[in-house]
Design a protein around this motif. Structure first.
Motif, PDB file in Angstrom:
ATOM      1  N   LEU A   1      58.605 119.071 -35.605  1.00 25.45           N
ATOM      2  CA  LEU A   1      57.660 119.708 -34.692  1.00 25.45           C
ATOM      3  C   LEU A   1      56.268 119.167 -34.939  1.00 25.45           C
ATOM      4  CD1 LEU A   1      58.380 123.535 -35.184  1.00 25.45           C
ATOM      5  CD2 LEU A   1      58.756 122.254 -33.080  1.00 25.45           C
ATOM      6  N   ARG A   2      55.423 119.331 -33.954  1.00 23.20           N
ATOM      7  CA  ARG A   2      53.988 119.159 -34.157  1.00 23.20           C
ATOM      8  C   ARG A   2      53.341 120.516 -33.914  1.00 23.20           C
ATOM      9  NH1 ARG A   2      52.234 114.238 -35.472  1.00 23.20           N
ATOM     10  NH2 ARG A   2      53.651 112.536 -34.965  1.00 23.20           N
TER      11      ARG A   2
ATOM     12  N   PRO B   1      50.005 123.028 -33.046  1.00 19.68           N
ATOM     13  CA  PRO B   1      49.097 122.920 -31.907  1.00 19.68           C
ATOM     14  C   PRO B   1      47.970 121.893 -32.080  1.00 19.68           C
ATOM     15  CG  PRO B   1      49.614 125.214 -32.310  1.00 19.68           C
ATOM     16  CD  PRO B   1      50.194 124.426 -33.464  1.00 19.68           C
ATOM     17  N   ASP B   2      47.690 121.474 -33.309  1.00 21.43           N
ATOM     18  CA  ASP B   2      46.672 120.449 -33.548  1.00 21.43           C
ATOM     19  C   ASP B   2      47.268 119.051 -33.679  1.00 21.43           C
ATOM     20  OD1 ASP B   2      43.997 121.859 -33.839  1.00 21.43           O
ATOM     21  OD2 ASP B   2      45.268 123.057 -35.155  1.00 21.43           O
ATOM     22  N   GLY B   3      48.580 118.930 -33.564  1.00 23.74           N
ATOM     23  CA  GLY B   3      49.228 117.615 -33.643  1.00 23.74           C
ATOM     24  C   GLY B   3      49.746 117.238 -35.013  1.00 23.74           C
ATOM     25  N   ASN B   4      49.634 118.115 -35.995  1.00 25.67           N
ATOM     26  CA  ASN B   4      50.168 117.835 -37.329  1.00 25.67           C
ATOM     27  C   ASN B   4      51.689 117.917 -37.304  1.00 25.67           C
ATOM     28  OD1 ASN B   4      47.585 117.729 -38.817  1.00 25.67           O
ATOM     29  ND2 ASN B   4      47.456 119.868 -38.194  1.00 25.67           N
ATOM     30  N   LYS B   5      52.348 116.973 -37.955  1.00 30.29           N
ATOM     31  CA  LYS B   5      53.814 116.925 -37.932  1.00 30.29           C
ATOM     32  C   LYS B   5      54.409 117.729 -39.085  1.00 30.29           C
ATOM     33  CE  LYS B   5      57.582 113.677 -37.199  1.00 30.29           C
ATOM     34  NZ  LYS B   5      57.931 112.246 -37.116  1.00 30.29           N
ATOM     35  N   LEU B   6      55.469 118.485 -38.745  1.00 26.07           N
ATOM     36  CA  LEU B   6      56.196 119.321 -39.696  1.00 26.07           C
ATOM     37  C   LEU B   6      57.682 119.061 -39.543  1.00 26.07           C
ATOM     38  CD1 LEU B   6      54.411 122.594 -38.660  1.00 26.07           C
ATOM     39  CD2 LEU B   6      54.028 121.398 -40.807  1.00 26.07           C
ATOM     40  N   SER B   7      58.413 119.283 -40.614  1.00 25.59           N
ATOM     41  CA  SER B   7      59.858 119.172 -40.586  1.00 25.59           C
ATOM     42  C   SER B   7      60.451 120.362 -41.330  1.00 25.59           C
ATOM     43  CB  SER B   7      60.297 117.871 -41.269  1.00 25.59           C
ATOM     44  OG  SER B   7      61.686 117.807 -41.383  1.00 25.59           O
ATOM     45  N   CYS B   8      61.650 120.728 -40.929  1.00 26.16           N
ATOM     46  CA  CYS B   8      62.433 121.719 -41.647  1.00 26.16           C
ATOM     47  C   CYS B   8      63.826 121.123 -41.777  1.00 26.16           C
ATOM     48  CB  CYS B   8      62.463 123.030 -40.869  1.00 26.16           C
ATOM     49  SG  CYS B   8      63.326 124.381 -41.705  1.00 26.16           S
ATOM     50  N   PHE B   9      64.403 121.194 -42.980  1.00 30.96           N
ATOM     51  CA  PHE B   9      65.675 120.507 -43.199  1.00 30.96           C
ATOM     52  C   PHE B   9      66.623 121.334 -44.063  1.00 30.96           C
ATOM     53  CE2 PHE B   9      62.922 119.289 -46.667  1.00 30.96           C
ATOM     54  CZ  PHE B   9      63.749 119.303 -47.784  1.00 30.96           C
ATOM     55  N   HIS B  10      67.903 120.975 -43.921  1.00 29.66           N
ATOM     56  CA  HIS B  10      68.967 121.597 -44.709  1.00 29.66           C
ATOM     57  C   HIS B  10      69.911 120.494 -45.182  1.00 29.66           C
ATOM     58  CE1 HIS B  10      72.304 124.024 -46.008  1.00 29.66           C
ATOM     59  NE2 HIS B  10      73.074 123.594 -45.036  1.00 29.66           N
ATOM     60  N   TYR B  11      70.106 120.400 -46.481  1.00 31.23           N
ATOM     61  CA  TYR B  11      71.100 119.488 -47.046  1.00 31.23           C
ATOM     62  C   TYR B  11      72.460 120.164 -47.052  1.00 31.23           C
ATOM     63  CZ  TYR B  11      67.781 116.070 -48.919  1.00 31.23           C
ATOM     64  OH  TYR B  11      66.831 115.105 -49.068  1.00 31.23           O
ATOM     65  N   HIS B  12      73.495 119.387 -47.087  1.00 27.57           N
ATOM     66  CA  HIS B  12      74.880 119.857 -47.197  1.00 27.57           C
ATOM     67  C   HIS B  12      75.361 120.550 -45.927  1.00 27.57           C
ATOM     68  CE1 HIS B  12      74.249 118.671 -51.260  1.00 27.57           C
ATOM     69  NE2 HIS B  12      73.367 119.618 -51.463  1.00 27.57           N
ATOM     70  N   TYR B  13      74.891 120.078 -44.789  1.00 26.73           N
ATOM     71  CA  TYR B  13      75.329 120.611 -43.497  1.00 26.73           C
ATOM     72  C   TYR B  13      76.784 120.247 -43.257  1.00 26.73           C
ATOM     73  CZ  TYR B  13      75.786 120.962 -38.428  1.00 26.73           C
ATOM     74  OH  TYR B  13      76.222 121.274 -37.171  1.00 26.73           O
TER      75      TYR B  13
END
Length: 136
Positions: free
Chosen positions: A113-114, A116-128
Motif C-alpha cells: 500500500l501507499r 495518503p502521503d505516498g509512503n510505501k508499506l507492506s504487510c506479509f505472512h510467511y508459511h502461507y
C-alpha cells in the motif's frame, strides 16, 4: 533489536486516521508522546519497536522515497488482507494486492500500500498454505 521508524506527512490528522486503521488490524497500540505534530504506534521503547508519523522538521513537504518501504509481519494471510482493506478504506492506495508473487517463495503472502502521503508499506505472512487459506 529495538528500533523505530518515521514517515513524514503533510496532513497529520489524515495520516492518523489511516494509521489508526491499519495498526488496529495489527493490534499495535498508540505510543505515548503524541504532540501537535507527531503520533506513534507500537510497543514501549524499552520493550520493542515503534512507528511514528510527523510533519518534517525541515519544513519542506513530506514525500515518499523511491525504494523506501516499511514491512509489517503478521501471523496470517487473513490479517494481510484486512491490513490492505483497512488501508484502502482510509485513504491509502494500492501498490500490490494481497497474494503470493512469482519472484518470492510460494509461501510468502504479501500486500503493498501507499499511505495518503505516498509512503510505501507492506504487510506479509510467511508459511502461507493456500490449501488451508484459499483467501476471502
Amino acid at each position: 533489536m529495538r528500533l523505530y521508524a518515521t514517515y513524514g506527512t503533510n496532513d497529520l490528522s489524515r495520516a492518523i486516521k489511516f494509521y489508526n486503521a491499519i495498526f488496529s488490524v495489527l493490534e499495535l497500540p498508540r505510543l505515548p508522546g503524541w504532540t501537535k505534530d507527531r503520533a506513534g504506534w507500537g510497543t514501549e521503547p524499552d520493550d520493542g519497536t515503534g512507528f511514528w508519523i510527523c510533519t518534517p522538521f525541515d519544513g519542506n513537504p513530506a514525500n515518499g522515497g523511491n525504494g523506501t518501504m516499511i514491512a509489517f509481519p503478521t501471523q496470517s494471510a487473513a490479517t494481510v488482507r484486512k491490513f490492505y482493506a483497512a488501508g484502502l478504506a482510509h485513504g491509502g492506495t494500492d501498490a500490490g494486492a494481497p497474494g503470493t508473487r512469482d519472484y518470492y517463495a510460494p509461501d510468502f503472502y504479501v500486500t503493498y500500500l501507499r499511505d495518503p502521503d505516498g509512503n510505501k508499506l507492506s504487510c506479509f505472512h510467511y508459511h502461507y498454505d493456500p490449501a488451508r487459506d484459499p483467501g476471502d
